[in-house]
Design a protein around this motif. Structure first.
Motif, PDB file in Angstrom:
ATOM      1  N   UNK A  28       9.241  51.791  32.108  1.00 56.60           N
ATOM      2  CA  UNK A  28       8.613  52.952  31.476  1.00 56.60           C
ATOM      3  C   UNK A  28       9.573  54.140  31.540  1.00 56.60           C
ATOM      4  N   UNK A  29       9.569  54.926  30.480  1.00 54.90           N
ATOM      5  CA  UNK A  29      10.366  56.148  30.482  1.00 54.90           C
ATOM      6  C   UNK A  29      11.785  55.977  29.992  1.00 54.90           C
ATOM      7  N   UNK A  30      12.221  54.752  29.776  1.00 55.35           N
ATOM      8  CA  UNK A  30      13.581  54.541  29.269  1.00 55.35           C
ATOM      9  C   UNK A  30      13.603  53.310  28.377  1.00 55.35           C
ATOM     10  N   UNK A  31      14.458  53.380  27.349  1.00 56.12           N
ATOM     11  CA  UNK A  31      14.595  52.215  26.471  1.00 56.12           C
ATOM     12  C   UNK A  31      16.044  51.738  26.459  1.00 56.12           C
ATOM     13  N   UNK A  32      16.752  51.969  27.581  1.00 57.60           N
ATOM     14  CA  UNK A  32      18.157  51.537  27.654  1.00 57.60           C
ATOM     15  C   UNK A  32      18.277  50.024  27.508  1.00 57.60           C
ATOM     16  N   UNK A  33      17.376  49.311  28.166  1.00 54.86           N
ATOM     17  CA  UNK A  33      17.400  47.849  28.098  1.00 54.86           C
ATOM     18  C   UNK A  33      16.000  47.337  27.799  1.00 54.86           C
ATOM     19  N   UNK A  34      15.911  46.411  26.848  1.00 53.79           N
ATOM     20  CA  UNK A  34      14.665  45.703  26.586  1.00 53.79           C
ATOM     21  C   UNK A  34      14.997  44.230  26.452  1.00 53.79           C
ATOM     22  N   UNK A  35      14.142  43.410  27.014  1.00 54.06           N
ATOM     23  CA  UNK A  35      14.371  41.970  26.930  1.00 54.06           C
ATOM     24  C   UNK A  35      13.089  41.228  26.630  1.00 54.06           C
ATOM     25  N   UNK A  41       7.991  26.735  32.782  1.00 50.60           N
ATOM     26  CA  UNK A  41       8.137  26.181  34.125  1.00 50.60           C
ATOM     27  C   UNK A  41       9.239  26.911  34.870  1.00 50.60           C
ATOM     28  N   UNK A  42      10.302  26.164  35.258  1.00 50.76           N
ATOM     29  CA  UNK A  42      11.397  26.783  36.009  1.00 50.76           C
ATOM     30  C   UNK A  42      12.590  27.120  35.119  1.00 50.76           C
ATOM     31  N   UNK A  43      12.409  27.065  33.797  1.00 53.86           N
ATOM     32  CA  UNK A  43      13.536  27.276  32.883  1.00 53.86           C
ATOM     33  C   UNK A  43      13.291  28.473  31.967  1.00 53.86           C
ATOM     34  N   UNK A  44      14.311  29.326  31.881  1.00 54.14           N
ATOM     35  CA  UNK A  44      14.321  30.347  30.832  1.00 54.14           C
ATOM     36  C   UNK A  44      14.898  29.684  29.595  1.00 54.14           C
ATOM     37  N   UNK A  45      14.050  29.406  28.618  1.00 57.13           N
ATOM     38  CA  UNK A  45      14.554  28.671  27.454  1.00 57.13           C
ATOM     39  C   UNK A  45      14.984  29.601  26.320  1.00 57.13           C
ATOM     40  N   UNK A  46      14.580  30.862  26.378  1.00 60.16           N
ATOM     41  CA  UNK A  46      15.063  31.835  25.407  1.00 60.16           C
ATOM     42  C   UNK A  46      15.159  33.193  26.080  1.00 60.16           C
ATOM     43  N   UNK A  47      16.173  33.955  25.688  1.00 57.07           N
ATOM     44  CA  UNK A  47      16.309  35.327  26.182  1.00 57.07           C
ATOM     45  C   UNK A  47      16.918  36.165  25.077  1.00 57.07           C
ATOM     46  N   UNK A  48      16.306  37.294  24.837  1.00 55.56           N
ATOM     47  CA  UNK A  48      16.740  38.195  23.777  1.00 55.56           C
ATOM     48  C   UNK A  48      16.856  39.584  24.394  1.00 55.56           C
ATOM     49  N   UNK A  49      18.064  40.131  24.453  1.00 56.30           N
ATOM     50  CA  UNK A  49      18.301  41.376  25.184  1.00 56.30           C
ATOM     51  C   UNK A  49      18.898  42.424  24.251  1.00 56.30           C
ATOM     52  N   UNK A  50      18.335  43.626  24.282  1.00 55.07           N
ATOM     53  CA  UNK A  50      18.897  44.783  23.584  1.00 55.07           C
ATOM     54  C   UNK A  50      19.342  45.799  24.618  1.00 55.07           C
ATOM     55  N   UNK A  51      20.563  46.290  24.460  1.00 54.78           N
ATOM     56  CA  UNK A  51      21.136  47.252  25.398  1.00 54.78           C
ATOM     57  C   UNK A  51      21.674  48.447  24.625  1.00 54.78           C
ATOM     58  N   UNK A  52      21.178  49.633  24.982  1.00 53.35           N
ATOM     59  CA  UNK A  52      21.685  50.862  24.368  1.00 53.35           C
ATOM     60  C   UNK A  52      22.745  51.441  25.287  1.00 53.35           C
ATOM     61  N   UNK A  53      23.971  51.516  24.800  1.00 55.42           N
ATOM     62  CA  UNK A  53      25.082  51.991  25.620  1.00 55.42           C
ATOM     63  C   UNK A  53      24.955  53.503  25.832  1.00 55.42           C
ATOM     64  N   UNK A  55      27.085  55.791  26.654  1.00 60.11           N
ATOM     65  CA  UNK A  55      28.185  56.663  26.216  1.00 60.11           C
ATOM     66  C   UNK A  55      28.032  57.079  24.752  1.00 60.11           C
ATOM     67  N   UNK A  56      27.678  56.113  23.892  1.00 61.29           N
ATOM     68  CA  UNK A  56      27.683  56.408  22.453  1.00 61.29           C
ATOM     69  C   UNK A  56      26.393  55.979  21.752  1.00 61.29           C
ATOM     70  N   UNK A  57      25.396  55.577  22.548  1.00 66.12           N
ATOM     71  CA  UNK A  57      24.111  55.111  21.995  1.00 66.12           C
ATOM     72  C   UNK A  57      24.254  53.905  21.071  1.00 66.12           C
ATOM     73  N   UNK A  58      25.400  53.226  21.157  1.00 68.08           N
ATOM     74  CA  UNK A  58      25.582  51.990  20.383  1.00 68.08           C
ATOM     75  C   UNK A  58      24.594  50.939  20.896  1.00 68.08           C
ATOM     76  N   UNK A  59      23.995  50.199  19.984  1.00 65.26           N
ATOM     77  CA  UNK A  59      23.014  49.185  20.367  1.00 65.26           C
ATOM     78  C   UNK A  59      23.666  47.805  20.379  1.00 65.26           C
ATOM     79  N   UNK A  60      23.633  47.151  21.539  1.00 60.40           N
ATOM     80  CA  UNK A  60      24.145  45.781  21.657  1.00 60.40           C
ATOM     81  C   UNK A  60      22.968  44.815  21.698  1.00 60.40           C
ATOM     82  N   UNK A  61      23.134  43.688  21.029  1.00 62.72           N
ATOM     83  CA  UNK A  61      22.086  42.661  21.038  1.00 62.72           C
ATOM     84  C   UNK A  61      22.725  41.317  21.347  1.00 62.72           C
ATOM     85  N   UNK A  62      22.168  40.604  22.328  1.00 67.57           N
ATOM     86  CA  UNK A  62      22.659  39.256  22.602  1.00 67.57           C
ATOM     87  C   UNK A  62      21.488  38.377  23.031  1.00 67.57           C
ATOM     88  N   UNK A  63      21.573  37.098  22.697  1.00 63.19           N
ATOM     89  CA  UNK A  63      20.483  36.156  22.956  1.00 63.19           C
ATOM     90  C   UNK A  63      21.065  34.838  23.427  1.00 63.19           C
TER      91      UNK A  63
END
Length: 249
Positions: A28-35, A41-53, A55-63
């Motif tokens: 809450x209160x920040x949107x620097x990282x959202x996933x 079960x015991x496996x993460x089968x998908x991950x989708x991450x957004x990262x706001x840098x 320094x320059x507010x550039x948005x990185x996305x990796x999955x």
């Protein structure tokens, strides 16, 4: 049994902890990282991450790459320990008669050891050094590939699924005279330094996001109740044992 059901392995059919569940990780209160994570079960089968840098507010996305899954060793180990506790309890003939109180106490100690280990695997994440995180197979799970100045780590803490993102900057030769490599930790703070691949880095920003996994919460409650039941049985056996040992003939 109730705790063990929460760790059920994938089978045909539906229900139980093994169905795919989506979790949104944020703070809450920040949107620097959202996933958005998909746990099965015991496996993460998908991950989708957004990262706001910052320094320059550039948005990185990796999955996660589609052909990859990440096993959460803590959940795997906790399941193995609770299944071992059940095996200790059922691994005898249905008509078996216990001969002494000591025999019951030994069984309860063995069961409680497995239950405690199961609980501890969820409550105590591994302490890792930054080079260990950097060399983890997790870094090769993503598409597009993680930039060299980003590290990520997933772990379980109590009933929460946690994602930590570290942003790094390369230390210039002029600043490395004060270089002090950081030791192992669950969560490293900004300013932590490490050496990896003949390059020295410093952590500039740390982002931690998390969410509650309801069935892990259930499992922790059942571990606590189970340990209390075992202890109550031990206490009763001890009371009766002392009575039989000291009664007058």
């Amino acid at each position: 049994q109730e705790a063990s059901h929460r760790f059920a392995l994938p089978t045909s059919g539906s229900g139980g902890a093994f169905k795919q569940e989506n979790f949104v990780l944020s703070t809450s209160g920040t949107d620097q990282v959202k996933g958005v994570m998909t746990l099965q079960g015991d496996a993460l089968c998908q991950a989708d991450v957004n990262l706001k840098m910052p320094r320059n507010n550039q948005l990185l996305h990796f999955a996660f790459r589609e052909d990859k899954q990440w096993k959460l060793q803590q959940i795997q180990d906790a399941r193995n320990h609770v299944n071992q506790a059940i095996y200790l309890l059922v691994n005898r003939d249905v008509n078996y008669q216990f001969k002494t109180g000591l025999e019951v106490l030994k069984l309860m100690d063995a069961v409680m050891l497995q239950l405690s280990r199961a609980r501890n695997r969820l409550t105590t994440p591994a302490t890792l050094t930054l080079p260990e995180i950097a060399s983890s197979g997790l870094t090769k799970m993503f598409t597009p590939a993680l930039p060299p100045d980003i590290l990520v780590n997933f772990y379980i803490n109590l009933n929460k699924l946690c994602l930590t993102v570290y942003q790094l900057h390369v230390m210039q030769p002029s600043t490395t005279k004060n270089f002090k490599p950081a030791g192992g930790s669950v969560l490293h703070n900004p300013g932590a330094m490490f050496e990896f691949g003949s390059q020295r880095y410093e952590v500039s920003h740390v982002h931690k996001v998390e969410c509650v996994v309801p069935w892990l919460n259930d499992a922790l409650v059942f571990f606590t109740v189970s340990l209390q039941l075992c202890q109550q049985l031990k206490d009763k056996i001890s009371v009766f044992s002392s009575y039989w040992n000291y009664r007058l003939y």
